[in-house]
Motif scaffolding. Structure first.
Motif, PDB file in Angstrom:
ATOM      1  N   ASN A  87       0.813  -1.210   0.000  1.00 21.70           N
ATOM      2  CA  ASN A  87       0.000   0.000   0.000  1.00 21.70           C
ATOM      3  C   ASN A  87       0.848   1.263   0.000  1.00 21.70           C
ATOM      4  OD1 ASN A  87       0.840  -0.382   2.649  1.00 21.70           O
ATOM      5  ND2 ASN A  87      -1.069   0.300   3.565  1.00 21.70           N
ATOM      6  N   ASP A  88       2.163   1.115  -0.251  1.00 21.30           N
ATOM      7  CA  ASP A  88       2.985   2.292  -0.508  1.00 21.30           C
ATOM      8  C   ASP A  88       2.922   2.708  -1.971  1.00 21.30           C
ATOM      9  OD1 ASP A  88       4.470   0.342  -1.761  1.00 21.30           O
ATOM     10  OD2 ASP A  88       6.331   0.714  -0.658  1.00 21.30           O
ATOM     11  N   GLY A  89       2.114   1.985  -2.783  1.00 20.71           N
ATOM     12  CA  GLY A  89       1.936   2.340  -4.186  1.00 20.71           C
ATOM     13  C   GLY A  89       3.054   1.879  -5.093  1.00 20.71           C
ATOM     14  N   THR A  90       3.823   0.871  -4.669  1.00 16.82           N
ATOM     15  CA  THR A  90       4.924   0.395  -5.498  1.00 16.82           C
ATOM     16  C   THR A  90       4.752  -1.075  -5.859  1.00 16.82           C
ATOM     17  OG1 THR A  90       6.335  -0.300  -3.641  1.00 16.82           O
ATOM     18  CG2 THR A  90       6.516   1.998  -4.375  1.00 16.82           C
ATOM     19  N   GLU A 107       5.955   2.918  -9.248  1.00 13.91           N
ATOM     20  CA  GLU A 107       6.216   3.703  -8.045  1.00 13.91           C
ATOM     21  C   GLU A 107       5.406   4.986  -8.085  1.00 13.91           C
ATOM     22  OE1 GLU A 107      10.242   5.030  -7.706  1.00 13.91           O
ATOM     23  OE2 GLU A 107      10.495   5.241  -9.866  1.00 13.91           O
ATOM     24  N   LYS A 108       5.281   5.570  -6.917  1.00 11.22           N
ATOM     25  CA  LYS A 108       4.545   6.832  -6.745  1.00 11.22           C
ATOM     26  C   LYS A 108       3.123   6.735  -7.281  1.00 11.22           C
ATOM     27  CE  LYS A 108       8.766   9.605  -6.883  1.00 11.22           C
ATOM     28  NZ  LYS A 108       9.512  10.708  -7.548  1.00 11.22           N
ATOM     29  N   GLN A 109       2.543   5.526  -7.152  1.00 11.30           N
ATOM     30  CA  GLN A 109       1.144   5.367  -7.521  1.00 11.30           C
ATOM     31  C   GLN A 109       0.252   6.001  -6.453  1.00 11.30           C
ATOM     32  OE1 GLN A 109       0.011   3.517 -10.522  1.00 11.30           O
ATOM     33  NE2 GLN A 109       2.134   4.122 -10.879  1.00 11.30           N
ATOM     34  N   GLN A 110      -0.822   6.627  -6.878  1.00 10.07           N
ATOM     35  CA  GLN A 110      -1.722   7.259  -5.923  1.00 10.07           C
ATOM     36  C   GLN A 110      -2.579   6.247  -5.174  1.00 10.07           C
ATOM     37  OE1 GLN A 110      -3.989  10.194  -8.066  1.00 10.07           O
ATOM     38  NE2 GLN A 110      -2.257  11.581  -8.281  1.00 10.07           N
ATOM     39  N   ASN A 111      -2.676   5.027  -5.723  1.00 15.66           N
ATOM     40  CA  ASN A 111      -3.530   4.013  -5.122  1.00 15.66           C
ATOM     41  C   ASN A 111      -2.708   2.812  -4.676  1.00 15.66           C
ATOM     42  OD1 ASN A 111      -6.066   5.416  -5.873  1.00 15.66           O
ATOM     43  ND2 ASN A 111      -5.426   4.919  -7.953  1.00 15.66           N
ATOM     44  N   ASP A 112      -3.235   2.095  -3.684  1.00 17.63           N
ATOM     45  CA  ASP A 112      -2.563   0.896  -3.195  1.00 17.63           C
ATOM     46  C   ASP A 112      -2.481  -0.148  -4.296  1.00 17.63           C
ATOM     47  OD1 ASP A 112      -2.788   2.268  -0.852  1.00 17.63           O
ATOM     48  OD2 ASP A 112      -4.087   0.823   0.159  1.00 17.63           O
ATOM     49  N   ASN A 127      -4.747  -2.443  -8.621  1.00 22.68           N
ATOM     50  CA  ASN A 127      -4.874  -1.527  -7.489  1.00 22.68           C
ATOM     51  C   ASN A 127      -6.297  -1.522  -6.951  1.00 22.68           C
ATOM     52  OD1 ASN A 127      -6.431   0.204  -9.129  1.00 22.68           O
ATOM     53  ND2 ASN A 127      -4.680   1.482  -9.663  1.00 22.68           N
ATOM     54  N   GLN A 129      -8.524   0.631  -7.075  1.00 24.59           N
ATOM     55  CA  GLN A 129      -9.496   1.383  -7.863  1.00 24.59           C
ATOM     56  C   GLN A 129      -9.951   0.640  -9.110  1.00 24.59           C
ATOM     57  OE1 GLN A 129     -10.789   4.400  -6.711  1.00 24.59           O
ATOM     58  NE2 GLN A 129      -9.652   3.654  -4.915  1.00 24.59           N
TER      59      GLN A 129
END
Length: 304
Positions: A87-90, A107-112, A127, A129
């Motif tokens: 859930n760090d978006g990576t 990386e740096k994804q806005q969603n888990d 993810n 969403q």
């Protein structure tokens, strides 16, 4: 009434077909062991403290990877690479055997990133969403928006079985050049979802019973069995290696049960004394189970 009580008591006796064998004692996870994966003689475990740990078949500690700052949600392996998401978006790739970081794929994804999965030499990541990403040779080749949250998924060829809290939907991915997709149906049910032999298995909405369905659109994903499985929430299921018609299930009632999917009958049980977080197959006749406080154990199964 006394006869019936004796029958119920007899039914609760642990099966001789299960033996609780090795348990992890040293270098355990600090908290919950969330996800398990077995490959090439090693058990890989992911914890909610963000670490990945590598173990031998007998649960001797091999290595620890400081993989993510928070929960490890899912693990997968393809070739010589281990994949993890969080859930760090990576979505990260690790070299199998040396356990060092190969690359960060997302990386740096806005969603888990909820789930990572491999099938037919392809890597998939999803993810919370409803986005599903498809990679070949670790390059993004397609993405699909399934218009609904993804709690767990199973991929068989071009079919995506997406398990949520109240329904399981089936989507067919179309190939190049347009990479479109088509809905193939929906079934009442919820996560987790696993393939066991010729069937796809998931929970009913109460999370205490198991639905067993066919896996093909030609069979219209017909339900084969409705198994009244546990008295409390089921959290994990797995096929028994070497006997893939046998499904192993466990959950909050602290009981592991085995089911023959040729008959839908319960053929064994064992009270392991801990709530189950995950189950995965190991070598033939073996499954691994995980729980909180770093608990890991191997069950040896000798069903006739």
């Amino acid at each position: 009434m006394a006869w019936r009580a004796k029958q119920r008591a007899a039914a609760l006796v642990d099966s001789p077909y299960f033996k609780l064998n090795a348990t992890a004692k040293e270098s355990k996870h600090d908290n919950d062991v969330v996800v398990l994966l077995y490959n090439d003689g090693y058990l890989v475990s992911g914890g909610d403290e963000g670490k990945i740990k590598i173990w031998t078949q007998d649960l001797d500690h091999v290595a620890t990877i400081d993989a993510h700052p928070v929960n490890v949600y899912s693990l997968a392996v393809l070739g010589d690479t281990l994949y993890s998401c969080s859930n760090d978006g990576t979505l990260k790739a690790w070299n199998w055997g040396t356990w060092d970081l190969k690359k960060t794929i997302l990386e740096k994804q806005q969603n888990d990133i909820i789930k990572v999965y491999t099938d037919d030499d392809k890597l998939y990541a999803s993810n919370d969403q409803g986005e599903l990403f498809v990679f070949e040779d670790e390059q993004l080749t397609a993405s699909y928006y399934l218009h609904e949250d993804i709690a767990d998924l199973l991929i068989i060829g071009s079919l995506v079985f997406n398990a949520r809290n109240v329904d399981v939907s089936v989507t067919e991915m179309m190939g190049p050049p347009r990479y479109t997709y088509m809905s193939r149906g929906a079934m009442i049910g919820r996560f987790p979802i696993r393939r066991v032999g010729q069937y796809v298995c998931f929970l009913d909405r109460s999370a205490r019973n198991i639905f067993v369905h066919m896996t093909s659109k030609e069979d219209k994903f017909k339900r084969v069995y409705h198994i009244k499985a546990h008295d409390m929430t089921i959290s994990a299921m797995a096929a028994l290696p070497g006997q893939e018609h046998i499904m192993v299930s466990g959950g909050f009632d602290r009981i592991i049960k085995a089911w023959d999917l040729n008959t839908s009958k319960n053929i064994g049980r064992i009270d392991v004394g801990v709530c189950i977080n995950d189950i995965c197959g190991g070598e033939n006749g073996q499954v691994y189970i995980s729980s909180n406080e770093g608990y890991l154990a191997r069950l040896d199964c000798t069903f006739p």
